[in-house]
Write an enzyme that holds these catalytic residues in place. Sequence first.
Site, PDB file in Angstrom:
ATOM      1  N   ARG A 170       0.802  -1.225  -0.013  1.00  0.00           N
ATOM      2  CA  ARG A 170      -0.073   0.088  -0.013  1.00  0.00           C
ATOM      3  C   ARG A 170       0.903   1.462   0.055  1.00  0.00           C
ATOM      4  O   ARG A 170       2.150   1.105   0.426  1.00  0.00           O
ATOM      5  CB  ARG A 170      -1.106  -0.051   1.294  1.00  0.00           C
ATOM      6  N   ARG A 174      -2.777  10.791   1.884  1.00  0.00           N
ATOM      7  CA  ARG A 174      -3.457  11.482   3.015  1.00  0.00           C
ATOM      8  C   ARG A 174      -4.316  12.618   2.224  1.00  0.00           C
ATOM      9  O   ARG A 174      -3.679  13.388   1.628  1.00  0.00           O
ATOM     10  CB  ARG A 174      -2.397  12.164   3.791  1.00  0.00           C
ATOM     11  N   ARG A 247      21.114  -4.951   1.702  1.00  0.00           N
ATOM     12  CA  ARG A 247      21.195  -3.657   0.890  1.00  0.00           C
ATOM     13  C   ARG A 247      22.176  -2.838   1.432  1.00  0.00           C
ATOM     14  O   ARG A 247      22.102  -2.568   2.777  1.00  0.00           O
ATOM     15  CB  ARG A 247      20.159  -2.821   0.668  1.00  0.00           C
ATOM     16  N   ARG A 278      19.224  10.669  -1.509  1.00  0.00           N
ATOM     17  CA  ARG A 278      18.454  11.799  -0.847  1.00  0.00           C
ATOM     18  C   ARG A 278      19.867  12.413  -0.247  1.00  0.00           C
ATOM     19  O   ARG A 278      20.912  11.923  -0.158  1.00  0.00           O
ATOM     20  CB  ARG A 278      17.770  11.508   0.325  1.00  0.00           C
ATOM     21  N   GLU A 304      23.201  10.397   0.145  1.00  0.00           N
ATOM     22  CA  GLU A 304      23.346   8.814   0.195  1.00  0.00           C
ATOM     23  C   GLU A 304      23.141   8.384  -1.038  1.00  0.00           C
ATOM     24  O   GLU A 304      22.372   8.754  -1.957  1.00  0.00           O
ATOM     25  CB  GLU A 304      21.932   8.711   1.050  1.00  0.00           C
ATOM     26  N   TYR A 352      15.305  -6.140  10.281  1.00  0.00           N
ATOM     27  CA  TYR A 352      15.021  -4.554  10.081  1.00  0.00           C
ATOM     28  C   TYR A 352      14.433  -4.286  11.393  1.00  0.00           C
ATOM     29  O   TYR A 352      13.194  -4.426  11.400  1.00  0.00           O
ATOM     30  CB  TYR A 352      14.546  -3.842   8.857  1.00  0.00           C
ATOM     31  N   ASP A 354      13.269  -0.826  13.731  1.00  0.00           N
ATOM     32  CA  ASP A 354      13.491   0.380  14.175  1.00  0.00           C
ATOM     33  C   ASP A 354      13.928   0.705  15.467  1.00  0.00           C
ATOM     34  O   ASP A 354      14.001  -0.257  16.225  1.00  0.00           O
ATOM     35  CB  ASP A 354      12.059   1.207  14.063  1.00  0.00           C
TER      36      ASP A 354
HETATM   37  C1  FAD Z   1      20.414   3.706   7.046  1.00  0.00           C
HETATM   38  C2  FAD Z   1      19.520   3.318   8.418  1.00  0.00           C
HETATM   39  C3  FAD Z   1      18.727   4.391   8.828  1.00  0.00           C
HETATM   40  C4  FAD Z   1      18.001   4.394   9.994  1.00  0.00           C
HETATM   41  N1  FAD Z   1      17.169   4.986  10.527  1.00  0.00           N
HETATM   42  C5  FAD Z   1      16.161   4.880  11.416  1.00  0.00           C
HETATM   43  C6  FAD Z   1      15.301   5.828  11.603  1.00  0.00           C
HETATM   44  O1  FAD Z   1      15.216   6.972  11.330  1.00  0.00           O
HETATM   45  N2  FAD Z   1      14.367   5.678  12.923  1.00  0.00           N
HETATM   46  C7  FAD Z   1      14.611   4.347  13.558  1.00  0.00           C
HETATM   47  O2  FAD Z   1      13.800   4.203  14.603  1.00  0.00           O
HETATM   48  N3  FAD Z   1      15.530   3.451  13.176  1.00  0.00           N
HETATM   49  C8  FAD Z   1      16.458   3.634  12.199  1.00  0.00           C
HETATM   50  N4  FAD Z   1      17.175   2.874  11.806  1.00  0.00           N
HETATM   51  C9  FAD Z   1      17.433   1.625  12.500  1.00  0.00           C
HETATM   52  C10 FAD Z   1      18.282   1.701  13.736  1.00  0.00           C
HETATM   53  O3  FAD Z   1      19.700   1.804  13.189  1.00  0.00           O
HETATM   54  C11 FAD Z   1      18.458   0.097  14.626  1.00  0.00           C
HETATM   55  O4  FAD Z   1      17.125   0.146  15.163  1.00  0.00           O
HETATM   56  C12 FAD Z   1      19.499   0.028  15.618  1.00  0.00           C
HETATM   57  O5  FAD Z   1      20.834   0.813  14.940  1.00  0.00           O
HETATM   58  C13 FAD Z   1      19.642  -1.095  15.945  1.00  0.00           C
HETATM   59  O6  FAD Z   1      20.575  -1.548  17.127  1.00  0.00           O
HETATM   60  P1  FAD Z   1      21.309  -2.672  17.327  1.00  0.00           P
HETATM   61  O7  FAD Z   1      22.027  -2.423  18.629  1.00  0.00           O
HETATM   62  O8  FAD Z   1      20.468  -4.006  16.822  1.00  0.00           O
HETATM   63  O9  FAD Z   1      22.511  -2.780  16.174  1.00  0.00           O
HETATM   64  P2  FAD Z   1      23.865  -1.778  15.881  1.00  0.00           P
HETATM   65  O10 FAD Z   1      23.481  -0.432  16.081  1.00  0.00           O
HETATM   66  O11 FAD Z   1      24.246  -2.298  14.551  1.00  0.00           O
HETATM   67  O12 FAD Z   1      25.071  -2.259  16.891  1.00  0.00           O
HETATM   68  C14 FAD Z   1      25.619  -3.572  16.754  1.00  0.00           C
HETATM   69  C15 FAD Z   1      27.048  -3.226  17.351  1.00  0.00           C
HETATM   70  O13 FAD Z   1      27.630  -4.599  17.357  1.00  0.00           O
HETATM   71  C16 FAD Z   1      28.739  -4.227  17.018  1.00  0.00           C
HETATM   72  N5  FAD Z   1      29.591  -5.493  16.511  1.00  0.00           N
HETATM   73  C17 FAD Z   1      29.173  -6.379  15.743  1.00  0.00           C
HETATM   74  N6  FAD Z   1      30.105  -7.420  15.256  1.00  0.00           N
HETATM   75  C18 FAD Z   1      30.999  -7.235  16.424  1.00  0.00           C
HETATM   76  C19 FAD Z   1      32.019  -8.145  16.833  1.00  0.00           C
HETATM   77  N7  FAD Z   1      32.250  -9.315  16.159  1.00  0.00           N
HETATM   78  N8  FAD Z   1      32.783  -7.849  17.878  1.00  0.00           N
HETATM   79  C20 FAD Z   1      32.463  -6.518  18.402  1.00  0.00           C
HETATM   80  N9  FAD Z   1      31.358  -5.769  18.272  1.00  0.00           N
HETATM   81  C21 FAD Z   1      30.912  -6.184  17.273  1.00  0.00           C
HETATM   82  C22 FAD Z   1      28.799  -3.252  15.852  1.00  0.00           C
HETATM   83  O14 FAD Z   1      30.101  -2.724  15.750  1.00  0.00           O
HETATM   84  C23 FAD Z   1      28.029  -2.611  16.220  1.00  0.00           C
HETATM   85  O15 FAD Z   1      28.327  -1.346  17.198  1.00  0.00           O
HETATM   86  C24 FAD Z   1      17.896   3.021  10.567  1.00  0.00           C
HETATM   87  C25 FAD Z   1      18.702   2.048  10.150  1.00  0.00           C
HETATM   88  C26 FAD Z   1      19.451   2.212   8.887  1.00  0.00           C
HETATM   89  C27 FAD Z   1      20.402   1.013   8.408  1.00  0.00           C
END
Ligand code: FAD
Length: 371
Positions: A170, A174, A247, A278, A304, A352, A354
Amino acid sequence: MYDYLIVGAGLYGAVFAHEAKKAGKSVLVIDKRPNIAGNVYTEKIEGINVHKYGAHIFHTNNKKVWNYITQFAEFNRFTNSPVANYHGELYSLPFNMYTFNKMWGVVTPEEAAEKIEEQRKAAGITEPKNLEEQAISLVGTDIYEKLIKGYTEKQWGRPCTELPSFIIKRLPVRLTFDNNYFNALYQGIPVGGYTKMVANLLDGIEVRLNEDYLEKKAEYDAMAEKVIYTGAIDAYFDYKLGTLEYRSVRFENETLDKPNFQGNAAVNYTDVETPWTRIIEHKWFEFGKDEEGNDLPKTVISREYSSEWKPGDEPYYPVNDEKNGQLYAQYKELAQKESKVIFGGRLGEYKYYDMDAVIASALDMCERELA
Ligand SMILES: Cc1cc2nc3c(=O)[nH]c(=O)nc-3n(C[C@H](O)[C@H](O)[C@H](O)COP(=O)(O)OP(=O)(O)OC[C@H]3O[C@@H](n4cnc5c(N)ncnc54)[C@H](O)[C@@H]3O)c2cc1C
């Protein structure tokens, strides 16, 4: 000996670490990057909090998560209202009355609805076979041609006629004058940046940076009763069943010696000729001011570029197709046999998330694990 070794100082790891410490557990956090905060990391450049791994806007309808995260940061009232630039024509996003007025000169919601209906009918598509047909059957040809086609093709690196229709089940339309993209009950940007917010979560917790768990796994495993692993699940198993695909996005950052480049935090380039998807102008996430309320003389922008991911690139968006879904299911089975390790977060669960969802998921895990 620690109770928990937490691999990854991103949101998942930081929330778990905070709660574990609060529950009286001893905790060590490691991250292979030189900084905390994972993908929400912000770095101050010219007084501006620059979102180094892509623009992050916090938005949620989950009151529990909002009450939780606001303990660690004050949030400003930023509302995401991106602008679309199609060959220099500017449109409001998401599609709303401002967009329709600019596109067709219509003034009332009835006129806009009629125009969309007229274009949908003219296209005569009953069973959309691909993304192009799906989009046209939902919003008509003008919006598709100017605001969807080019952007989507750049994002996926393929023509819309070769993309499956399910990608856009979808499209939000709005019939109100409302540019608020997320429409969430709570939204904003943490004052002082995300890094400060994560530092507050990790306050009083031992953190070691530039440490790759997988390079010294046995040594680290011997240091803790349990491991919370937020790195990539396929990397944990040395890719033995194959590599999960993502991606990726490439960012080109530039500091400009002027106070205002585009007048908005996000401008999407929706034509196919502009190579970037963007441009983010970071200062507008905080209204162009520093924490004391002073105007900032310079600006930082990030172009980007959406890109195909290859091993070694930063993994951003999991590819939710059947092939990757099946491979993940196989890795998940292996993960369940690792009795000492909990896999969490966007890379550990190949999902994925947020920010609000990853916080909710970490809090759920805390309830189960630390009870
Ligand atoms: C381009 C982009 C834009 C986004 N924009 C939004 C937004 O506007 N709003 C929103 O709500 N969410 C957004 N998100 C989602 C958001 O980034 C995630 O929800 C969040 O970062 C997830 O946290 P995490 O702790 O799971 O992962 P991460 O932040 O990736 O943390 C994982 C950590 O583990 C570490 N790590 C991995 N492997 C190892 C290893 N072997 N040894 C030691 N350390 C390691 C990494 O270095 C990293 O620091 C976006 C995501 C992307 C990709």
